[in-house]
Design an enzyme around this catalytic site. Structure first.
Site: not given
Length: 724
Positions: A46, A88, A92, A94, A311, A529
């Site tokens: 990742h 871009k 997300h 998983h 976050q 990913s």
């Protein structure tokens, strides 16, 4: 709580035996628990792209209008009038399987931060979503959570969600894909980068407090799923869009001053990744004092703080004499502001907590000198030619089935949950055109935006599928009259340790490269990913493409709605192949044959003609031909315009439903001029009908009312989501 560091622990953290030995060699000793955590996340797929970097380097990334390509938080292109578009796409996947609502919401939050950290005000969000079979027991729950998560976060932040795409396939049953894209606008001479500079300068933490959510999220995103996936909920971050909105405003206010030297959001691997990347790019060292990190949970240790993916947090290097100005701005917006360290000349990251050095690692092996693999590849076998396929149901019956099928049916149930017009600059809303169109405030100009990929093509022939994804993106921008400028990619694939998966990846890159070169359509940002597998079953290879183009005048943007009296002109030919088509899957129950060929020279020639005709004012509506072929495209235009059409094209099911590429339908009152222009440009074109009445009339078929088509088109998602 920490544990003794051993090979077994390193393997739990995602490192293999050779990588752990490399850590021992670099350190000259057994690493601490925190140091092992830092190595494991920075060397995860990742963060390090260790299996994909070799191939990604083959993509074209430069053009006169590209200001910053891959390597920064997002790509930056010059769009004229002294402005730059920053954009871009990022996955997300998983987290969205484990906890669909928070996984999708924090995906939106993360990509927003990638864009505004470079100085751009976000103006649009898009997404590309892949779900499992509609009849799989988890699909409804995942759709519900993902759509609510995207809508909830984007709507609260005040950024319109203007477009996207959705596919369904059993390969996504245990591994949905949630790819989020954000576009922002900034003055082209006020772009903020992430390379730290100035030994002694303070390292500033701003935003939300740090908690234990998301720890080892980057590692979780670098492994395939098993039966215990539900137990990984603690590795999914929790988002707060209201704090994100405050963070956007505070950062943009500070960016209007001269205080910022470098800035980076805390995304995957949190404080570890942001500090390592900033110092590594700047060629300096960095020392952190974790006692100063704002914390919302008691008793957090160094490992937890360094690997938390809480976050709405940012890391900045500020001019020391402007620190008080910055503090005042963030405190005004009620956000945390803390000096948590400083830059050094050591070339190391040093982490201190409660007076103890918890980590001291040279930076180069964590970033630029991270492992790089050229894994074995096996080419995907070429599919045998399809041969003749009989029509079991007839043209009209097939249309009624296809228009309501999972991959073609209306997405209104989804986009109605998104605020697509907040900000007041949306010119073309979801479903109204082949690309979203967003006006550039204070100018006559606009951006065109789209996301595209056809995974079934990529599975059958990854090279053709990669080229087709780029070409369809280019077509969709062209169909609204935009000049395509650049793309961002999101490469979603299975386990890279399987040669057949790396073969898919390498082939898709080859196809994308050729398309980008032929179409002058560089890649300026992206995301990879991998390990999108559940219990050994991988997804269809899905190289999702996000495209950006520019229109000189927003008012000229073309939609796809028919209106009475318009002639229909086909640019390109009728269908010639049913390989990998939705007709073949939905009507004949087969998924075989090669995908339609992609002639990139024809794509360029046909698209340039269409764009020229739009700019000349000769096109009232335009739609590219993709899923479902010619008749589905005309039906979609009829539904959008509440207007029927009488068609004159003579052809069988292959003609109407083949998915040949480089094709458009143009609705016009200037059909003679359009046909003349096509002939002059050496582009095949033909008059195939006229918009009138309330029925779609195909030669040799019973007329179908547009109302019936609309009813079928709108039924699928509401019916699926109403099931108990």
């Amino acid at each position: 709580m920490t544990r003794d560091v051993t090979l077994s622990l390193a393997q739990e953290f995602g490192l293999d035996a050779a990588e752990y030995q490399r850590v021992l060699d670099i350190m000259g000793r057994t690493p601490s628990f925190t140091e092992l955590g830092i190595f494991s996340v920075m060397w995860s797929e990742h963060c390090s792209y260790k299996s994909s970097r070799h191939w990604l380097k083959q993509l074209p990334t430069k053009a006169p209008w590209v200001i910053h390509g891959p390597g920064e938080n997002a790509g930056v292109v010059d769009i004229g009038d002294g402005l730059a578009a920053i954009f871009k796409m990022e996955s997300h996947n998983h987290p969205s399987f484990i906890e669909p609502y928070q996984g999708a919401a924090t995906g939106v939050g993360g990509i927003l931060r990638d864009v505004f950290t470079m100085g751009a005000r976000p103006v649009a969000n898009l997404n590309a979503l892949r779900f499992g079979s509609p009849d799989h027991p988890a699909t409804k729950r995942i759709i519900d959570g993902v759509v609510r998560g995207i809508g909830g976060y984007g709507n609260c932040v005040g950024v319109p969600t203007v477009g996207g795409e959705v596919n369904f396939h059993p390969s996504y049953n245990g591994n949905p894909l949630v790819n989020a894209m954000t576009v922002g606008i900034a003055p082209k001479d006020r772009i903020f980068l992430s390379a730290a500079a100035g030994v002694g300068n303070p390292v500033i933490y701003v935003g939300s407090k740090t908690g234990r959510d998301g720890i080892h999220g980057a590692t979780m995103a670098s492994t395939e799923f098993g039966a215990d996936s539900e137990e990984k909920r603690p590795t999914v971050q929790v988002g707060d869009p209201f704090t994100e909105k405050l963070l956007i405003e505070a950062c943009l206010e500070l960016m209007a001053t001269d205080a910022i030297i470098a800035i980076q959001d805390m995304g995957a691997a949190g404080l570890t990744s942001s500090s390592v990347e900033m110092a590594g790019k700047g060629g300096v060292g960095i020392e952190l004092d974790l006692d100063a990190v704002p914390q919302r949970e008691e008793g957090m240790n160094a490992y937890e703080m360094m690997l938390s993916e809480s976050q709405e947090r940012m890391l900045m290097i500020l001019r020391p004499d402007r620190q008080d100005v910055a503090r005042a701005i963030f405190e005004k917006w009620e956000l945390d502001f803390a000096v948590i360290g400083h830059l050094t000349d050591t070339g190391h990251i040093v982490v201190k907590h409660q007076g103890v050095v918890e980590a001291d690692i040279p930076l180069d092996p964590l970033a630029e000198q991270a492992p790089l693999y050229q894994r074995p590849t096996v080419e995907t076998p070429k599919r045998a030619p399809l041969g003749e396929v009989a029509d079991p149901v007839g043209i009209a019956s097939a249309l009624l089935t296809l228009i309501g099928s999972p991959d073609i049916a209306s997405r209104r149930w989804i986009w109605d949950q998104y605020d697509s017009t907040v900000g007041g600059q949306t010119v073309r809303r979801p479903g109204a055109a082949d690309a979203a169109v967003v006006r550039l405030d204070g100018t006559e100009r606009a951006l065109a935006l789209t996301t595209d990929c056809t995974p079934r093509y990529c599975f059958a022939d990854p090279e053709v599928g990669g080229a087709q994804a780029v070409a369809e993106t280019w077509r969709n921008l062209t169909a609204v009259g935009a000049h395509p400028l650049a793309i961002t990619d999101n490469m979603n694939f299975g386990n890279p340790q399987k040669p057949e998966i790396m073969g898919q990846f390498a082939a898709a890159i080859r196809g994308m490269r050729e398309a980008c070169l032929t179409l002058d359509f560089p890649v300026v940002s992206g995301n990879v990913s991998l390990y999108n597998e559940t219990e050994g079953t991988g997804i269809l290879p899905t190289p999702a493409i996000g495209g950006l183009g520019v229109l000189d005048n927003a008012e000229t943007a073309t939609g796809l709605s028919l209106r009475p009296g318009l002639d229909l002109v086909l640019i390109g030919t009728g269908g010639t192949t049913l390989g990998q088509s939705l007709w073949l899957r939905e009507i004949a129950g087969r998924e075989d044959g090669p995908p339609p060929a992609v002639d990139l020279a024809a794509e360029r020639r046909h698209g340039d003609l269409v764009r020229s005709l739009i700019h000349q004012g000769k096109v009232a509506a335009c739609h590219d031909l993709s899923d479902g072929g010619l008749l589905v495209a005309i039906a979609e235009m009829a539904i959008a315009g509440h207007t029927g059409a009488v068609l004159s094209g003579e052809g069988d099911h292959v003609f109407w439903y083949g998915e040949d590429q480089a094709r458009y339908i143009i609705a016009t009152t200037y059909s003679a001029a359009v046909l003349d222009a096509a002939k002059a440009a050496n582009v095949p074109a033909s008059l195939i009908g006229r918009a009138e009445g309330t029925d779609l009339q195909v030669p040799g078929c019973t007329p179908i009312s547009v109302a019936t088509l609309r009813e079928r088109h709108e039924a699928f998602l509401p019916a699926l989501m109403a099931q108990r």
